[in-house]
Write a protein that holds these residues in place. Sequence first.
Motif, short mmCIF file in Angstrom:
data_model
loop_
_atom_site.label_atom_id
_atom_site.label_comp_id
_atom_site.label_asym_id
_atom_site.label_seq_id
_atom_site.Cartn_x
_atom_site.Cartn_y
_atom_site.Cartn_z
N GLN A 29 0.83 -1.20 0.00
CA GLN A 29 0.00 0.00 0.00
C GLN A 29 0.87 1.26 0.00
N ALA A 30 1.98 1.23 0.75
CA ALA A 30 2.88 2.38 0.78
C ALA A 30 3.50 2.64 -0.59
N VAL A 31 3.81 1.56 -1.32
CA VAL A 31 4.36 1.69 -2.66
C VAL A 31 3.35 2.34 -3.61
N ARG A 32 2.10 1.94 -3.49
CA ARG A 32 1.05 2.54 -4.33
C ARG A 32 0.90 4.03 -4.02
N ILE A 33 0.99 4.39 -2.73
CA ILE A 33 0.85 5.80 -2.33
C ILE A 33 2.02 6.63 -2.86
N ALA A 34 3.25 6.13 -2.70
CA ALA A 34 4.41 6.86 -3.21
C ALA A 34 4.33 7.03 -4.72
N THR A 35 3.86 6.00 -5.42
CA THR A 35 3.70 6.10 -6.86
C THR A 35 2.69 7.19 -7.22
N GLY A 36 1.59 7.22 -6.49
CA GLY A 36 0.56 8.20 -6.78
C GLY A 36 0.99 9.62 -6.51
N PHE A 37 1.80 9.83 -5.48
CA PHE A 37 2.22 11.18 -5.12
C PHE A 37 3.39 11.68 -5.96
N PHE A 38 4.38 10.80 -6.23
CA PHE A 38 5.62 11.26 -6.82
C PHE A 38 5.90 10.71 -8.22
N ASP A 39 5.19 9.66 -8.66
CA ASP A 39 5.44 9.04 -9.96
C ASP A 39 6.93 8.78 -10.15
N PRO A 40 7.59 8.09 -9.21
CA PRO A 40 9.04 7.91 -9.29
C PRO A 40 9.43 6.86 -10.32
N ASN A 41 10.69 6.94 -10.76
CA ASN A 41 11.22 5.90 -11.64
C ASN A 41 11.38 4.58 -10.90
N VAL A 42 11.72 4.67 -9.61
CA VAL A 42 11.96 3.48 -8.81
C VAL A 42 11.70 3.81 -7.35
N ILE A 43 11.29 2.80 -6.58
CA ILE A 43 11.13 2.93 -5.13
C ILE A 43 12.08 1.93 -4.47
N VAL A 44 12.95 2.43 -3.62
CA VAL A 44 13.92 1.59 -2.93
C VAL A 44 13.45 1.37 -1.49
N ILE A 45 13.58 0.14 -1.04
CA ILE A 45 13.29 -0.19 0.36
C ILE A 45 14.64 -0.35 1.06
N GLY A 46 14.91 0.52 2.03
CA GLY A 46 16.18 0.48 2.74
C GLY A 46 15.96 0.64 4.23
N GLY A 47 17.06 0.83 4.96
CA GLY A 47 16.94 1.02 6.39
C GLY A 47 17.90 0.18 7.18
N ARG A 48 17.55 -0.09 8.43
CA ARG A 48 18.47 -0.76 9.34
C ARG A 48 18.29 -2.27 9.39
N LEU A 49 17.34 -2.80 8.63
CA LEU A 49 17.19 -4.26 8.60
C LEU A 49 18.41 -4.90 7.96
N PRO A 50 18.82 -6.09 8.38
CA PRO A 50 19.90 -6.80 7.71
C PRO A 50 19.56 -7.03 6.24
N SER A 51 20.58 -7.11 5.40
CA SER A 51 20.38 -7.21 3.95
C SER A 51 19.53 -8.41 3.55
N ASP A 52 19.72 -9.55 4.22
CA ASP A 52 18.95 -10.73 3.83
C ASP A 52 17.46 -10.55 4.10
N LEU A 53 17.12 -9.91 5.22
CA LEU A 53 15.71 -9.65 5.51
C LEU A 53 15.14 -8.62 4.53
N MET A 54 15.94 -7.61 4.19
CA MET A 54 15.49 -6.59 3.25
C MET A 54 15.24 -7.20 1.87
N GLN A 55 16.12 -8.10 1.46
CA GLN A 55 15.95 -8.76 0.17
C GLN A 55 14.68 -9.62 0.16
N ARG A 56 14.44 -10.34 1.23
CA ARG A 56 13.24 -11.17 1.29
C ARG A 56 11.98 -10.32 1.27
N LEU A 57 12.01 -9.23 2.00
CA LEU A 57 10.86 -8.35 2.08
C LEU A 57 10.56 -7.72 0.73
N THR A 58 11.61 -7.23 0.07
CA THR A 58 11.43 -6.58 -1.22
C THR A 58 10.98 -7.58 -2.28
#
Length: 387
Positions: free
Chosen positions: A293-322
């Motif tokens: 839902q957050a991705v849909r909202i960001a797309t609607g507001f900013f029409d970005p070329n790409v949305i990156v999911i980042g932060g303090r989660l370990p890389s393996d968890l971030m990869q699984r989530l994405t």
Amino acid sequence: MKNVSLSYNERRFIELIFRQKSISRSEISEQLELTGSSATRIAARLMEIGLIEDEVERLGAMGQPRRPIAIAPGKVFSAGINFALNTIDVAIIDLSGKVVSVRREGLKRSSPEAAAECANQLLERMLGEARISKDDVIGAGISVPANFSDHHGTVLPNALFSEYDNVDLDAVFGKIMGLEMTIENDGACAALGEYYFAEGHRHEIFFLYHLGHGFNGGVMLNGRLYRGAHGNSCVTGVLFPYGEPRPTGTDLVNELAKHGMVLDDVADLANVPADAEPVVSAWIERAAGQLEQAVRIATGFFDPNVIVIGGRLPSDLMQRLTARIAWKTLPGPSRGLKVAPVMASKLGADGGAVGAACVPFFARYFPGSIENGHNNYSNGRRSSAGE
């Protein structure tokens, strides 16, 4: 070199070389729409002050050497500081585009002054090991899980960091570290790091969701970090109220605690026990649904070329989530519109410190910090050492 003032076109020059790593004068003239004489004049000045240098690149055994321009390595450095509840990360980067060092150290839950002391000691050791003089460090950025208050330089932090509430962090850190400090929220820092040290600069509109102690965001619009009227743009945590399930590292820590697996902080998620997998998998499934839902909202507001999911989660968890989000065909924010593609951060958990180190470079050398002739970082979020 620290106090040299650059014109807008000189900043454009530096940023283009920073992105390209090496580029000819003619290519600079074409891409920046400058005359050949203007490009030559700007290049001469930047060489005179030691920011750029000529490279020799042979095209073949009999060919004439091509002389591209590159940022002079080992001349200008910046530091970045990013902290969690029980750890502090420090990064050193070079204006030539090199991540010199990133180091993490334990931090006892304490005052901002103690955190600054810890950061300074770690930075001093890192500089010594890299044989870099502190005089060559133009400043340090501080990435904080916080918004800015209406009072000069003070912040309104995540509830977990109550000791930092309404503290002038840039002044505290600047006095102890002896550097000019620039404070920025963690979402904006992560966006800057991804933009300049990963693939973000390849896109005109680049959006990042930052999952850490809270849920924050950052957006780059045509090379400019959009900060908002008070530096509080992209406070995306408003989508998921406190006290309810949220797609954050803190939320996962709390879920694990409910099952008897107690961690002290988000930074400890890198060492989750193997028997926690069912809890982690369930959390990823739920958090991914929220992020859709957050991705849909960001797309609607900013029409970005790409949305990156980042932060303090370990890389393996971030990869699984994405991956859980990316494989699905999500409905667009409106009829006929597709959601922006989603990818995981390439910097991983280092993105906070690297992004914080980008802030002084961005404020001093890149044109994206300039709006209507004024520097976006002259608004009370920046202080000189010892002020």
